[in-house]
Write an enzyme that holds these catalytic residues in place. Structure first.
Site, PDB file in Angstrom:
ATOM      1  N   GLU A   1       0.758  -1.199   0.032  1.00 13.47           N
ATOM      2  CA  GLU A   1       0.037   0.061   0.010  1.00 13.47           C
ATOM      3  C   GLU A   1       0.770   1.163  -0.003  1.00 13.47           C
ATOM      4  O   GLU A   1       0.653   2.155   1.081  1.00 13.47           O
ATOM      5  CB  GLU A   1      -0.838  -0.041   1.388  1.00 13.47           C
ATOM      6  CG  GLU A   1      -2.078  -1.000   1.133  1.00 13.47           C
ATOM      7  CD  GLU A   1      -2.835  -1.114   2.358  1.00 13.47           C
ATOM      8  OE1 GLU A   1      -4.226  -1.424   1.903  1.00 13.47           O
ATOM      9  OE2 GLU A   1      -2.372  -1.170   3.429  1.00 13.47           O
TER      10      GLU A   1
ATOM     11  N   GLU B   1      -4.653 -10.143   0.467  1.00 16.66           N
ATOM     12  CA  GLU B   1      -5.543  -9.918   1.420  1.00 16.66           C
ATOM     13  C   GLU B   1      -6.791 -10.218   1.128  1.00 16.66           C
ATOM     14  O   GLU B   1      -7.296  -9.701   0.203  1.00 16.66           O
ATOM     15  CB  GLU B   1      -5.321  -8.703   2.125  1.00 16.66           C
ATOM     16  CG  GLU B   1      -4.072  -8.334   2.699  1.00 16.66           C
ATOM     17  CD  GLU B   1      -3.896  -6.879   3.240  1.00 16.66           C
ATOM     18  OE1 GLU B   1      -4.819  -6.224   3.645  1.00 16.66           O
ATOM     19  OE2 GLU B   1      -2.708  -6.323   3.273  1.00 16.66           O
TER      20      GLU B   1
END
Length: 955
Positions: free
Chosen positions: A395, A471
């Site tokens: 991220e 994820e």
């Protein structure tokens, strides 16, 4: 180097592999002297060897100073806890000064000081001489100590700043915890080795890179292998299923290092991820390093416990979110068998809040710092067979520095694919990775019909990549829902390489008053609450129901039942079934009837089941696969997989065909009494007295028709219930807000009529929230059979219900003495419409306390599904037996739903003077909307006419 300097460090030695060396070493862990200052500008005279630190405190190393009474922890998920103005950090910058005196053994010459992890900026002195400084909290660093070592006493001094320019690279959804939190060592080792061990067609090829040295691997007859010289031999391959390791030694003139070599090859062909030439399906979890007492200073025994728990729950892969773990953890993955995505210590997620302006990932001034982090990870972990991919970070947006990192890594180690999720173009990666993609999107990617990229060349390149969810299935609180549906997609489409559930553990810090703390519990002005409580195991590493479900979904053995047969299939990528033993058991009404061993071929196949004995009651056949012998990760008898099927009921005889209810037990569908048995007593007439209405074993309030007494017990209810204490998925997915806006937590119950009806009692009500014309007509119809009471509830919604209901059922209260529950249904754990894959049909018993699931943040929990009957009793055996027609959901608590909802930590829940019992017709699903998709449509509970029946009898 100033704290705002972008340079990753100074005075540091070149990074090298983590190796087990026979070179002399001093362990410098233990009690250090420590002083905390509120700013970065305290005098540096403490580095002088003669400095008087008698007024300082002791602090253990490794540790985090906020967990030892110096300052306090703070948690944020995305946002930085300081102004986003890179590379600057606040003047209020907690700074820890450390001192450690040690005696050098006689004859010691030279050496390196090695720090495995310091958060976030460290400056190091030895005997008053500055060695250098470093950043990169979860990465090792070495300094040349030799010129400044003295015979006898030496003093090591370290200054650690919590905030530095490097903090902008470490926004990793976790507690901000500064300190020297990994090992510190003085070592004479200087060796570096890069072993390359590939596998193909039953043979392994071994070579290594080093500055000198000779490699020996006696088990394979290799002796004196020189650097850069490949040798090919017959070997057994390494995999997570069969982690075969070979012990090697590389001898240098001044030291020897030991390595554990695993031969394996990772490749991509036609968009499919392969390990040793076979498709690889990752059944993974994301693992932060965390301990409720020690933070990220995780003890070795706890690391081993993590790996053992993963293996015992059919997990085969770990993503080291979002930084390289302690090197000992990777040793355990090599030894016990886990595929690993090793992730760089990089996340700049907080820049998303500013539109990614000035993001270091796309700023060339930060290129050296980002490459330094990648290089130190790769060099440290390059010899681990368990590491199958390098991840550029997490991220961190997109930008030119990703290319810098990727280009260097491919040149240094072309044997491992590169991973990064944050760039949808996949311009610098070898796999297509996403987070929290919905089931529909995952299926589209599996089919190759996903939305194209604007650039045709990049689109074609991405379509040739395997896909994984780095994820998914956010395991926050109750849930995650939808696991089975994801796994079915992963197994159906070869392009889908599986994924990694978020995440392994709840990051709840031990707290003397709150039990376990989360964001905001330490007074942080900016925090993200309980979003750090999102794991498959509780902070004490007790498996949650979510982990038990994951074990079931990840099973490496599958059972398909036919007419008198079971087909056993083997999804093991690298192992047959010879290490397992199989049994078949039959239970009737949850009681064992018979058990048999099954002879299952090593490759699986169809197996004939023993003929079940004749018998009465609801019968279930369960087939189990257990370890036949001890494995390094579990003992013989450990259950790996199971399957269950209901056996057909015996053919009814003409005499029995007309009766399906047993008044003696109150069990619907139970075997009827023989034809010669006396007929049931006629239903008693309804009667009235000063205490109310009496029907069977029940006493009802005259005005409201509500049950007030049952078989001599004071009770309240049952009455219609729609509300549940919102789950994390309900809250973060905004469904709870919609429910609350509608007023489902504050229903009013209007009684329209209480009527005697053919010897029974009918209560007509309207249940509705204030301020809306929506409502539900609820009719309760009571009849008696002996002492037993039968309740039929008919519900008809009124109005346009646009949101699903939390639940539909009735709630009642029993005396506090009712503390034991036995039930026949799914168990032993909780289950909801899209969870509970681990719950099997059987007869189970628990106390009311044992029925609670101890989520750190209290919420709906403990629902037992598919209950045929349940007995709720006190220690004297008195109580109530509830039977469904055919099933119901059961929740039993010592607090009300409102009290559960008001609680923010477990100690807030205080047992009251009643036991509260929910008997549910249905519940809304759970989903993963705390971070990801909500409940699948198949598991939504929509308002619609419904009828359900319950029978109450003395226990």
């Amino acid at each position: 180097m100033e704290l705002a300097d972008l340079t990753p460090g100074s005075g540091r030695l070149a990074p090298r592999a983590a190796l087990h060396s026979d070179a002399p070493a001093l362990d410098l862990n233990g009690a250090w002297r420590f002083r905390l200052s509120p700013t970065a500008h305290a005098p540096a005279d403490f580095a002088d060897p003669g400095y008087d630190d008698s007024g300082w405190d002791d602090l253990p190393v490794p540790s985090h100073w906020p967990l030892h009474g110096h300052g306090a922890p703070a948690y944020t998920n995305v946002v930085y806890p300081f102004p986003v103005d890179p590379p600057h950090v606040p003047s209020d910058n907690p700074t820890g000064d450390y001192r450690r005196a040690f005696d050098l053994p006689a004859g010691w010459n030279g050496g390196r000081l090695r720090f495995e992890g310091v958060d976030s900026f460290a400056r190091v002195w030895l005997n008053g001489h500055e060695l250098g400084c470093t950043t990169g909290s979860r990465l090792p660093v070495e300094f040349d100590a030799g010129p400044h070592l003295r015979p006898g006493r030496n003093v090591l001094a370290v200054r650690v700043h919590q905030w530095s320019a490097a903090s902008y690279l470490e926004d990793q959804d976790m507690w901000w915890l500064p300190g020297i939190f990994r090992d510190v060592t003085l070592t004479r080792s200087t060796a570096d080795v890069f072993v390359r061990a590939s596998y193909a067609d039953g043979r392994g090829t071994l070579s290594f890179d080093a500055d000198g040295g000779r490699l020996s691997l006696p088990e394979l007859g290799i002796d004196g292998l020189e650097p850069g010289t490949p040798v090919t031999v017959d070997v057994e391959p390494w995999s997570a299923d069969t982690p075969r390791l070979y012990d090697a030694v590389v001898a240098f003139p001044g030291e020897s290092v030991r390595l554990r070599v695993g031969f394996r090859t990772i490749s991509i062909e036609n968009g499919v991820l392969l390990a040793n030439g076979r498709p690889l399906l990752l059944k993974g979890v994301n693992r932060h390093e965390f301990h409720p007492l020690h933070g990220r200073a995780v003890p070795l025994a706890t690391m081993r416990e993590d790996v053992l728990l993963m293996k015992r729950h059919n997990v085969n892969a770990v993503r080291t979110s979002h930084y390289p773990p302690h090197p000992a953890f990777l040793d355990l993955c090599d030894e016990l068998g886990l595929w690993v995505i090793d992730e760089c210590d990089l996340e700049t997620h907080g820049f998303e809040k500013t539109g990614w302006r000035r993001n270091p990932t796309d700023d060339p001034r930060w290129a050296e710092a980002l490459l330094d982090r990648m290089r130190r990870m790769v060099e440290r972990d390059k010899n681990h067979p368990s590491v199958i991919m390098w991840s550029l970070g997490n991220e961190s947006g997109t930008g030119r520095n990703l290319a810098v990192m990727a280009d260097w890594t491919r040149e240094r180690d072309p044997s491992r694919p590169l991973h990064y999720e944050g760039d949808r173009s996949c311009a610098h990666t070898d796999v297509y990775s996403r987070m929290y993609a919905s089931h529909a999107e995952v299926e589209a990617i599996g089919r190759g019909t996903e939305e194209p990229l604007p650039d045709p060349e990049l689109d074609a390149r991405r379509r040739a990549m395997p896909f994984l969810q780095c994820e998914y299935a956010h395991a926050m609180g109750l849930g995650p829902g939808g696991l089975a549906e994801y796994q079915e997609l992963f197994e159906r489409y070869p392009r889908l390489a599986g994924g990694f559930v978020w995440e392994w553990i709840d990051h709840g810090l031990a707290h003397p008053a709150l039990g376990h703390a989360y964001g905001g519990d330490y007074g942080e002005p900016l925090h993200d609450g309980n979003f750090v409580i999102d794991g498959l195991v509780f902070p004490d590493r007790t498996p949650s129901p979510g982990l038990l479900d994951l074990k079931k979904v990840f099973e490496p053995v599958r059972f398909t039942f036919g007419d008198g047969t079971v087909r056993v299939s083997n999804p093991h990528e690298h192992r047959d079934l010879a290490h397992l033993a199989f049994t078949a058991t039959v239970e009737a009404e949850g009681e064992p009837v018979t058990a048999h061993a099954l002879d299952v071929p090593a490759d699986g196949g169809e197996v004939k089941l023993p003929e079940p004995p004749a018998g009465e009651g609801e019968r279930w056949l369960t087939v189990r696969a257990v370890l036949a012998a001890d494995e390094p990760w579990a003992e013989a008898g450990h259950e790996v997989a199971w399957g269950q099927v209901r056996l057909p009921a015996p053919a009814a005889t003409p005499a029995a065909a007309s009766a399906t209810q047993s008044p003696a037990t109150g069990a619907l569908g139970a075997t009827p009494a023989p034809a010669s048995a006396p007929a049931p007593a006629p239903a008693p007439a309804l009667a009235r007295d000063a205490a109310g209405i009496v029907l069977g074993g029940g006493r009802f309030d005259t005005a409201t028709g509500r049950l007030a007494g049952l078989f001599g017990l004071d009770v309240e209810g049952p009455r219609l219930e729609l509300w549940r204490a919102p789950t994390d998925n309900d809250r973060y997915g905004r469904l709870a807000a919609a429910w609350r806006d509608l007023g489902l937590h504050r229903l009013t119950h209007r009684v329209d009529a209480v009527e005697e009806d053919g010897g029974g009692l009918t209560v007509l009500t309207r249940v509705a929230p204030a301020a809306t014309d929506l409502g539900l007509r609820a009719a309760y119809r009571w009849t008696a059979a002996g002492d037993a009471l039968e309740l039929t509830v008919e519900v008809v919604p009124e109005g346009d219900w646009t949101v699903p209901l939390p639940r539909l059922g009735v709630v009642m209260a029993l005396p506090a003495a009712v503390g034991n529950v036995t039930w026949f249904g799914r168990g032993p754990g909780e289950a909801y419409p899209d969870t509970g894959m681990a719950a099997r049909v059987g007869r189970w018993s628990a106390t009311v306390e044992e029925l609670q699931t101890p989520y750190v943040y209290p919420q709906e929990n403990g629902h037992r599904a598919g209950v045929r009957w349940a007995e709720l009793t006190g220690d004297d055996g008195r109580g109530v037996r509830v039977t469904g027609d055919p099933e119901f959901g059961l929740t039993v608590r010592r607090w009300t739903t409102a009290e559960l909802e008001r609680a923010s930590h477990r100690p807030d829940l205080v047992p009251g003077d009643r036991v509260h019992v929910n008997l549910d017709h249905a519940q809304h699903g759970i989903g993963t909307a705390s971070c990801g998709p909500g409940t699948l449509p198949a598991y939504e509970l929509r308002a619609a006419p419904a009828t359900f029946r319950l029978r109450f009898a003395p226990a």
